[in-house]
Design an enzyme around this catalytic site. Structure first.
Site, PDB file in Angstrom:
ATOM      1  N   HIS A   1      -2.335 -12.204  -8.026  1.00 18.43           N
ATOM      2  CA  HIS A   1      -2.302 -10.967  -8.799  1.00 18.43           C
ATOM      3  C   HIS A   1      -1.412 -11.091 -10.024  1.00 18.43           C
ATOM      4  O   HIS A   1      -1.244 -10.122 -10.769  1.00 18.43           O
ATOM      5  CB  HIS A   1      -1.836  -9.813  -7.912  1.00 18.43           C
ATOM      6  CG  HIS A   1      -2.827  -9.455  -6.850  1.00 18.43           C
ATOM      7  ND1 HIS A   1      -2.856 -10.071  -5.623  1.00 18.43           N
ATOM      8  CD2 HIS A   1      -3.855  -8.576  -6.843  1.00 18.43           C
ATOM      9  CE1 HIS A   1      -3.834  -9.558  -4.896  1.00 18.43           C
ATOM     10  NE2 HIS A   1      -4.459  -8.660  -5.606  1.00 18.43           N
TER      11      HIS A   1
ATOM     12  N   TRP B   1     -12.205   1.050   3.067  1.00 22.08           N
ATOM     13  CA  TRP B   1     -12.379   0.989   1.615  1.00 22.08           C
ATOM     14  C   TRP B   1     -13.646   1.685   1.145  1.00 22.08           C
ATOM     15  O   TRP B   1     -14.095   1.479   0.020  1.00 22.08           O
ATOM     16  CB  TRP B   1     -12.348  -0.466   1.148  1.00 22.08           C
ATOM     17  CG  TRP B   1     -10.957  -1.030   1.166  1.00 22.08           C
ATOM     18  CD1 TRP B   1      -9.813  -0.380   1.499  1.00 22.08           C
ATOM     19  CD2 TRP B   1     -10.565  -2.363   0.832  1.00 22.08           C
ATOM     20  NE1 TRP B   1      -8.737  -1.220   1.402  1.00 22.08           N
ATOM     21  CE2 TRP B   1      -9.158  -2.442   0.999  1.00 22.08           C
ATOM     22  CE3 TRP B   1     -11.257  -3.494   0.420  1.00 22.08           C
ATOM     23  CZ2 TRP B   1      -8.442  -3.615   0.756  1.00 22.08           C
ATOM     24  CZ3 TRP B   1     -10.539  -4.662   0.177  1.00 22.08           C
ATOM     25  CH2 TRP B   1      -9.153  -4.719   0.340  1.00 22.08           C
TER      26      TRP B   1
ATOM     27  N   LYS C   1       0.817  -1.209   0.000  1.00 22.89           N
ATOM     28  CA  LYS C   1       0.000   0.000   0.000  1.00 22.89           C
ATOM     29  C   LYS C   1       0.854   1.264   0.000  1.00 22.89           C
ATOM     30  O   LYS C   1       1.884   1.344   0.665  1.00 22.89           O
ATOM     31  CB  LYS C   1      -0.937   0.001   1.209  1.00 22.89           C
ATOM     32  CG  LYS C   1      -1.884  -1.192   1.258  1.00 22.89           C
ATOM     33  CD  LYS C   1      -2.845  -1.221   0.088  1.00 22.89           C
ATOM     34  CE  LYS C   1      -3.745  -2.447   0.117  1.00 22.89           C
ATOM     35  NZ  LYS C   1      -4.703  -2.422   1.210  1.00 22.89           N
TER      36      LYS C   1
ATOM     37  N   ASN D   1      -5.489   3.207  -0.263  1.00 23.88           N
ATOM     38  CA  ASN D   1      -5.815   1.908  -0.847  1.00 23.88           C
ATOM     39  C   ASN D   1      -5.197   1.748  -2.232  1.00 23.88           C
ATOM     40  O   ASN D   1      -5.572   0.875  -2.995  1.00 23.88           O
ATOM     41  CB  ASN D   1      -7.336   1.717  -0.933  1.00 23.88           C
ATOM     42  CG  ASN D   1      -7.693   0.300  -1.334  1.00 23.88           C
ATOM     43  OD1 ASN D   1      -7.021  -0.652  -0.973  1.00 23.88           O
ATOM     44  ND2 ASN D   1      -8.760   0.157  -2.116  1.00 23.88           N
TER      45      ASN D   1
ATOM     46  N   SER E   1     -13.365 -15.736  -3.172  1.00 21.08           N
ATOM     47  CA  SER E   1     -13.975 -15.514  -4.478  1.00 21.08           C
ATOM     48  C   SER E   1     -13.356 -16.422  -5.537  1.00 21.08           C
ATOM     49  O   SER E   1     -12.193 -16.811  -5.450  1.00 21.08           O
ATOM     50  CB  SER E   1     -13.808 -14.053  -4.899  1.00 21.08           C
ATOM     51  OG  SER E   1     -12.442 -13.708  -4.962  1.00 21.08           O
TER      52      SER E   1
END
EC number: 2.1.1.14
Length: 757
Positions: A697, A564, A115, A120, A436
């Site tokens: 990622h 967030w 970060k 964020n 997810s």
């Protein structure tokens, strides 16, 4: 006359044009020329939007990340990415592990990502060692500067300062980063000389490290850097933001630069002292428009304070947002369906520039020149402060009734662990995912059709159940031990929950860049928070009905929802967080009643809420940890509570994380090569932990050997009976053809670990 300027503008485009251009390039649907043409168009649009300013930032635009851009400019890209291809290919290899023209055999380890201060936004961490050499590659910045000049823009190049660059870097051999300063400064000197030769009058040189607590060595590095870089051409505007200068205030004022920018929103109390200490020949830029939140500025109140300052400073006064507008959406005019009352209280990036222009006009030509704008602003501010939608007496009473026992589990972890082991019957090194699964085009199309009322609620539910069924069956075939439902119904881990809670409204196009092509659309938290009905229970109950294996209930934690979201600024953040914690607590208890034995409450953003000064950390950690415990600890001992944290350097807050008392915590460790686990050499973390072994990622598919090796590193620090095997983060941004082989390798790695055990 006050000068108005900006520190940076959102680069993604009003319709996320950069995101889609990047992804088309990475997937081979376009070439580098098309990508660069899109980038040029966006830059030109941004400069046109800022045409009313006296100075416009140039170089704030990036194809991926401004810190990675600085590494590229300084010739400091890791060698592993330089195995052929264009400079663009090498750049993207470090950004994401692979470029558009790389085959699987050309995959490299992507740069570590973390970060940007307390925002964020994620940056790619510069890598250095004692042997690092720097060499100037100024083409990107000089090209953009020339483009701006050709467009008639009064351009102000933007660069990250040398000390902040080293402070952000990570030493790969544990050498002292400051030892590289003498190698680095000549390259900066060369860059400034080239910018001056190209016609740059001012250069904005960002040193946000000045708002942190620096020891004498780092403070000395700041002083030495700017005595080395001082010159008549170009003039340097030393730029700080995100907080107060405090013990660095005098140092910043005395540096041999032509001007100083300070965050006058978060550092309002320091302005008078800076005015007193700043030499009379220097410009003072005041960041008076909040670049981190989306509420309108109270212009009349601000002018009451600012007019005497302007009278004192005269032409030395510059006005700007507090920081780059990278952290807010592009334009409010794209939101015709946003709640009209709340919309009237908001200002996105373009509207903040309008506010800045109004302020400058009021200072330079008098308030009468902008009387209509000031009157409209006053009405909006009063509307918000008097709205009955902001405060809910029942919520306030619930918060007041919170007792100390509400944040306590019934038994210690050791006792709970035995009960949970008997109830769940999991193997050693249990495997799971973070929550997810891929958000496929079919899922997104169904959600879009439902939102546009082209699908009924029943049809939409049926399609989402079909996606859940697929996710469950894929996990069973892979052999995962603890399953998730895949979150097909969720647009975003924060927005989805906000949509089910009172106190939120939502934009349609309020996108903000998180990293690279990844954009988020933060909810707007404007009032007291209440959960009117269960949110996830029906989905979790359906998923559990499809399998005999444990199904995790998946929730976003109160601190992450807070951090967030664009949060109301009319009460302490801790108070808002307690309201969120009560809402999540209700959901946790309803999941438990529905038969869900494992509940994960993600606190991915816990660390990013930390104040930038360590002396202020404990206050934040106290109420943040209390909020998590309040949300999680109203359950039976047999119910296993998980939490997840991603891309958070938390070694220095490990005690606070232990105080959260989650039964299992899953964390990111693969990009950092398990460096985050160094803390366990000194701190005996008491509960179970899943160090992520799959960097989601990156499109790279890790091998069994790579993941087993990472887990063996973890096993050297943490007892095997307390280890889980899992990816770094959720899998929504990946594709099934990447996810399935990676998870198969992960399950096989766990089997190898069990066999060795």
């Amino acid at each position: 006359m006050a000068t108005q300027h900006n520190l940076g503008f959102p680069r993604i485009g009003g319709k996320r044009e950069l995101k889609f251009a990047l992804e088309d390039f990475w997937h081979g649907k376009s070439d580098a020329a098309e990508l660069q043409n899109t980038a040029l168009t966006l830059r030109q649009q941004n400069w046109q939007t800022q045409a009313t300013l006296d100075w416009v930032p140039v170089g704030d635009f990036s194809l991926y990340d401004q810190v990675l851009d600085m590494s590229h400019t300084l010739g400091n890209l890791p060698e592993r990415g330089q195995h052929g291809g264009s400079e663009l290919d090498q750049y993207f290899r470090i950004a994401r592990g692979r470029s558009a023209h790389d085959s699987d055999c050309h995959c490299v380890a992507a740069g570590e990502m973390t970060k940007w201060f307390d925002t964020n936004y994620h940056y790619i961490v510069p890598e250095v060692s004692a042997d690092t050499e720097f060499s100037l590659n100024s083409e990107r910045l000089l090209t953009q500067f020339t483009e701006a000049q050709q467009q008639g823009v009064h351009a102000k190049p933007v660069v990250i300062g040398p000390v902040t660059y080293l402070w952000l870097a990570k030493s790969k051999d544990s050498s002292n980063r400051l030892n590289l300063l003498d190698k680095l400064l000549p390259v900066y000197r060369q860059l400034l000389d080239e910018l001056a030769s190209a016609g740059a009058e001012w250069v904005q040189i960002d040193e946000p490290v000045l708002v942190t607590e620096l020891d004498d060595a780092w403070r000395s590095a700041i002083e030495r850097s700017y005595h080395t870089l001082k010159s008549e051409r170009p003039k340097l505007l030393l730029t700080t933001y995100f907080g107060t200068l405090e013990q660095n205030l005098r140092l910043a004022c005395e540096l041999p630069v032509a001007g100083l920018h300070i965050d006058a929103v978060r550092g309002h109390s320091e302005v008078c002292k800076v005015i007193d200490w700043l030499p009379s020949h220097k410009v003072l830029s005041l960041g008076v428009i909040d670049g981190r939140n989306i509420w309108k500025t109270d212009l009349n109140r601000l002018l009451d304070w600012l007019e005497p300052v302007a009278e004192q400073l005269k032409e030395r006064l510059w006005l700007a947002p507090s920081c780059s507008l990278l952290h807010v959406p592009v334009c409010l005019e794209s939101e015709p369906t946003l709640d009209a009352e709340v919309k009237n209280w908001l200002a996105f990036a373009r509207q903040k520039l309008t506010e800045l222009n109004t302020l400058a006009s009021a200072i330079n030509q008098g308030r009468a020149s902008v009387a209509e704008q000031l009157a409209e602003n006053r009405l909006a501010i009063e509307s918000r402060s008097h709205s009955t939608r902001v405060h809910n007496a029942a919520v306030e009473q619930s918060v007041a009734a919170i007792g100390e026992s509400d944040g306590q589990r019934q038994s210690s972890f050791a006792e709970r662990a035995k009960l949970q082991a008997d109830a769940l019957q999991l193997p050693s090194f249990p495997t799971t995912t973070i929550g997810s699964f891929p958000q496929t085009p079919e899922i997104r199309a169904a959600r879009r059709a439902f939102n546009q009322q082209q699908l009924s609620a029943e049809e939409y539910e049926a399609r989402m159940q079909a996606e859940i069924w697929r996710a469950v069956k894929e996990q069973e075939e892979l052999g995962l031990d603890v399953l998730v439902h895949g979150e097909a119904e969720r647009n975003d881990m924060v927005e989805y929950f906000g949509e089910q809670l009172e106190g939120f409204v939502f934009s349609r196009f309020g996108w903000v860049q998180s990293y690279g092509s990844r954009c988020v659309k933060p909810p707007i938290l404007f009032g007291d928070v209440r959960r009117p009905k269960p949110i996830t229970v029906d989905w979790a109950r359906y998923a559990q009905s499809l399998t005999n294996k444990p199904m995790k209930g998946m929730l976003t934690g109160p601190v992450t929802i807070l951090n967030w979201s664009f949060v109301r600024d009319d009460q302490p953040r801790s108070q808002t967080c307690r309201q969120l914690a009560l809402a999540i607590r209700d959901e946790v208890q309803d999941l438990e009643k529905a038969g869900i034995k494992i509940i994960q409450i993600d606190e991915a953003a816990l660390r990013e809420g930390l104040p930038l000064r360590k002396s202020q950390w404990q206050h934040y950690l106290n109420w943040a940890v209390d909020a998590f415990r309040l949300s999680a600890n109203g359950v039976d001992d047999k119910t296993q509570i998980h939490t997840h944290m991603c891309y958070s350097e938390f070694n220095d807050i490990i005690e606070a994380i232990a105080q959260m008392d989650a039964d299992v915590i899953t964390i990111e460790t693969s990009r950092s090569d398990m460096e985050l686990l160094d803390v366990f050499d000194e701190f005996e973390y008491p509960n179970q932990i899943g160090p992520g072994v799959y960097d989601i990622h990156s499109p790279n598919i890790p091998t069994v050997e790579q993941m087993a090796q990472l887990m063996n590193q973890a096993k050297a620090r943490i007892p095997a009976e307390r280890l889980w095997v899992n990816p770094d983060c959720g899998l929504k941004t990946r594709q099934w053809q990447e996810v399935l082989p990676a998870l198969k390798n992960m399950v096989d790695a766990a089997k190898e670990l069990r066999a060795a055990l």
